[in-house]
Design a protein around this motif. Structure first.
Motif, PDB file in Angstrom:
ATOM      1  N   TYR A   1       0.949  -1.402   0.067  1.00 44.11           N
ATOM      2  CA  TYR A   1       0.000   0.153   0.044  1.00 44.11           C
ATOM      3  C   TYR A   1       0.865   1.297  -0.043  1.00 44.11           C
ATOM      4  O   TYR A   1       0.378   2.315  -0.668  1.00 44.11           O
ATOM      5  N   SER A   2       1.812   1.218   0.783  1.00 43.76           N
ATOM      6  CA  SER A   2       2.826   2.294   1.001  1.00 43.76           C
ATOM      7  C   SER A   2       3.646   2.812  -0.327  1.00 43.76           C
ATOM      8  O   SER A   2       3.526   3.623  -0.698  1.00 43.76           O
ATOM      9  N   LEU A   3       4.050   1.595  -0.824  1.00 44.83           N
ATOM     10  CA  LEU A   3       4.856   1.549  -2.077  1.00 44.83           C
ATOM     11  C   LEU A   3       3.995   2.147  -3.390  1.00 44.83           C
ATOM     12  O   LEU A   3       4.218   2.919  -4.173  1.00 44.83           O
ATOM     13  N   THR A   4       2.752   1.520  -3.368  1.00 45.83           N
ATOM     14  CA  THR A   4       1.768   2.144  -4.565  1.00 45.83           C
ATOM     15  C   THR A   4       1.524   3.712  -4.326  1.00 45.83           C
ATOM     16  O   THR A   4       1.830   4.581  -5.297  1.00 45.83           O
ATOM     17  N   ARG A   5       1.287   4.082  -2.990  1.00 47.67           N
ATOM     18  CA  ARG A   5       1.153   5.654  -2.732  1.00 47.67           C
ATOM     19  C   ARG A   5       2.460   6.451  -3.177  1.00 47.67           C
ATOM     20  O   ARG A   5       2.484   7.424  -3.740  1.00 47.67           O
ATOM     21  N   VAL A   6       3.605   5.881  -2.755  1.00 46.90           N
ATOM     22  CA  VAL A   6       4.880   6.473  -3.166  1.00 46.90           C
ATOM     23  C   VAL A   6       5.106   6.511  -4.489  1.00 46.90           C
ATOM     24  O   VAL A   6       5.580   7.562  -5.161  1.00 46.90           O
TER      25      VAL A   6
END
Lengths: 256, 265
Positions: A68-73
Motif C-alpha cells: 500500500y505504501s509503495l503504491t502511494r509512493v
C-alpha cells in the motif's frame, strides 16, 4: 556503492549485531517498555511469515502494508518527476526563468511534509490526494535541482554541434540536451525516491490510512510496541532496497 | 567578380569585466572557390574567433562575412565546422554521429539510406570498421576522423577547420593532415584552416594569412604557397622554396606580428 561479496556481507553483519546488542541492552536496562529483539520477533512473526495475510483493514501482513505504501509512493513520486523534470529543464536552460522562479523554489524547498499535509487536506478534503500532494511537493526538489545542474553542466561543444548542424529545437532536445542530462536526472530521481519514502510514513501517520506508516501509528496507539519496531525495520529495508535499485539504474546510465 | 567567401572589415568586441576588448579589428580576406587557406598566428590572436564568426557561431560586432555576396546571419549547412576537440555526441556510435548530419543535409532519406551514406563517409576517412563503436571506445585521432566524416557528410561548400589536429600526437597529426589533403585533392572544396603550426600551414595551404597579435588583430601578411601539388611530406621538406617560406613566416611571427600593436599604441 559497496560490492555484494561474502566478505562485505560478513563485515556488514558487525553493524547489524552491534545494533541488535544495543537494542537488547536498552530493553533490558533503562527502556523497560521497549520490547527486546526476541520478544519483538515473537509478537510480529505472524506479520512477517504471512506477509500477504489480510485479517482486517488495519491488521494485515507487512507485505500488504508495504505494498500500500509503495503504491502511494509510486504515485507521488511519478507526479514529482513529471513536474520536476521539465521544471528543472526550464530552470537550467533559461536564465530569465531561473531568475523568476528560483527564489520561490528555495523558499518552498525546506518546508517539512508535516507542514504540507494539513494544507493538502484543506485543499483536497481527502487524505489520499493530500498525501500524494505532500509526497510530490516534498520529493520533487532533488529532481528539479539535479536536472537544472545537468542542463547547466552540458559542454559548450554539444551546443555548438547542435548549432552548426542546425538541429531543430526538438532534435536538439531529444538528441543532445536530454541524453547529456540523463545521468544527472537519474541522480535526482534516486534522491527524490528516497525522500518520497521518508515522507510517506509521516503522511500515513497523520491521515491514518492503511500502509506501513499508518500501521505503525495505530500500533503505537494500541500500545503494541513490538509492532512499531517491526514497522521501523521494514521501512528501513524497503527504503534500502529502493535506493539500491535506483542506484543500479543510475550506474548503468553513467557508463554511456 | 564576387568571391564565394568574403570577410569584410570584420571587428569583434567582447565585453569583459575590465572593459571592452577588441579582439579582431578590420579583418578582411576574400577566398576564391577551391582554395586551401590557413589562418596562422600566435595562440590567442583571435584566429579562432574569426573562424567561429565565419561558421556563424558568433556574431561580428562590425563588418561581416558574405557567401556569394550575401551576408550570413548564422550557421549554415554549406559551411561545415570541425572543432579542436572531436565534439562527438558520446551516446551515439560513430555511424549515428554522422547520420545526424546526413539527416540534416538530406532530410528525405530513409533511415537505411542515411546509414549507408554515413558509412560511405566513414569509409572516406578510413574508419569504416569503427562504425558501430561509441566515441569513448575510439582513439582521439579516430574520433577526429569521425568529426571530419560528419562535416563532409553535409557536402558543404566550405570546410572550416578550427585547429583540428591541435590535440593529437605528432604521428596521428601527420596522418590526419595527409587525409585532409587527399580529400581536398579529390574534391577541391574550399578549406579554411585555423592553426598555430607553421609546418602544417605550409604543408597543406595554397595561401597563408598571417595574423598580427591581438588585441585588435588584423591581417599581417598574405603569403601564397606555390609548392607543387599533390604534396607529400618528403618532397615538400626537401624543397628549397619551402625553407624560404618557412623562414619568412617565422620571421613574421617573431619580429613583425607585434609591430602593428606598437604603432597603434
Amino acid at each position: 556503492m559497496m560490492k555484494l561479496t561474502l566478505r562485505n556481507f560478513a563485515y556488514s553483519l558487525v553493524g547489524i549485531i552491534a545494533l541488535g546488542a544495543l537494542w537488547w541492552i536498552a530493553s533490558a536496562t533503562f527502556a523497560r517498555d521497549l520490547p527486546s529483539p526476541g520478544k519483538t520477533w515473537e509478537e510480529s512473526k505472524v506479520y512477517v511469515l504471512q506477509p500477504l495475510e489480510k485479517r482486517g483493514e488495519m491488521d494485515q501482513g507487512i507485505g500488504r502494508m508495504a505494498y500500500y505504501s509503495l503504491t502511494r509512493v509510486a504515485k507521488g513520486f511519478l507526479l514529482a518527476i513529471l513536474i520536476g523534470t521539465p521544471l528543472g529543464f526550464l530552470l537550467g536552460s533559461s536564465n530569465t526563468f531561473f531568475r523568476m522562479f528560483d527564489p520561490t523554489i528555495q523558499v518552498l524547498r525546506p518546508i517539512s511534509p508535516l507542514a504540507w499535509l494539513p494544507l493538502g487536506l484543506v485543499i483536497f478534503r481527502q487524505s489520499e490526494p493530500a498525501a500524494l500532494f505532500t509526497i510530490a511537493l516534498c520529493s520533487m526538489w532533488p529532481t528539479v535541482i539535479n536536472t537544472m545542474s545537468g542542463v547547466r553542466a552540458m559542454p559548450e561543444d554539444y551546443r555548438n554541434v547542435a548549432k552548426v548542424l542546425q538541429l531543430s529545437r526538438w532534435k536538439t532536445l531529444t538528441k543532445v540536451s536530454i541524453p547529456a542530462t540523463i545521468p544527472y536526472i537519474f541522480t535526482g530521481y534516486r534522491l527524490s525516491l528516497g525522500l518520497a519514502w521518508l515522507v510517506i510514513v509521516a503522511c500515513e501517520m497523520l491521515t491514518g490510512t492503511p500502509g506501513i506508516g499508518g500501521f505503525l501509528w495505530q500500533e503505537y496507539n494500541s500500545l503494541i510496541y513490538s509492532h512499531i519496531l517491526m514497522c521501523i525495520l521494514t521501512i528501513g529495508v524497503v527504503g534500502f532496497t529502493l535506493d539500491r535499485l535506483m542506484g543500479i539504474v543510475e550506474t548503468r546510465l553513467r557508463v554511456v | 567578380m564576387i568571391k564565394p567567401l568574403e570577410v569584410t572589415s570584420l571587428t569583434k568586441v567582447f565585453d569583459t569585466p575590465t572593459g571592452k576588448n577588441t579582439v579582431v579589428k578590420d579583418f578582411s580576406i576574400s577566398i576564391p572557390a577551391g582554395q586551401f587557406v590557413s589562418l596562422l598566428g600566435h595562440s590567442g590572436c583571435g584566429k579562432s574567433t574569426v573562424l567561429s564568426i565565419m561558421a556563424g557561431l558568433q556574431e561580428a560586432t562590425f563588418g561581416g562575412v558574405c557567401v556569394d555576396g550575401r551576408e550570413i546571419s548564422g550557421p549554415g549547412l554549406e559551411r561545415a565546422l570541425v572543432f579542436q576537440s572531436p565534439s562527438l555526441l558520446p551516446w551515439f556510435s560513430a555511424e549515428e554521429n554522422v547520420m545526424l548530419a546526413v539527416a540534416q543535409a538530406r532530410p528525405k532519406l530513409s533511415r537505411n539510406e542515411q546509414r549507408r551514406q554515413a558509412n560511405h563517409y566513414l569509409e572516406m576517412v578510413g574508419i569504416a570498421e569503427y562504425a558501430k563503436q561509441l566515441p569513448a571506445q575510439l582513439s582521439q585521432g579516430t574520433q577526429q576522423r569521425v568529426a571530419i566524416a560528419r562535416a563532409l557528410s553535409l557536402e558543404p561548400r566550405f570546410l572550416l577547420l578550427d585547429e583540428p589536429f591541435g590535440m593529437l600526437d605528432s604521428i596521428t597529426r601527420f596522418e590526419l593532415q595527409d587525409l585532409v589533403l587527399d580529400l581536398w585533392e579529390k574534391d577541391r572544396r574550399t578549406v579554411v584552416l585555423v592553426t598555430h603550426d607553421v609546418d602544417e600551414a605550409l604543408y597543406v595551404s595554397d595561401r597563408i594569412i598571417l595574423m598580427t597579435d591581438g588585441p585588435e588583430a588584423q591581417v599581417g601578411l598574405e603569403l601564397p604557397i606555390h609548392l607543387p601539388r599533390p604534396r607529400d611530406r618528403r618532397s615538400v621538406s626537401s624543397n628549397a622554396e619551402y625553407f624560404r617560406l618557412r623562414a619568412q613566416v617565422i620571421d613574421f611571427l617573431e619580429h613583425h606580428s607585434k609591430q602593428f600593436q606598437e604603432k597603434a599604441a
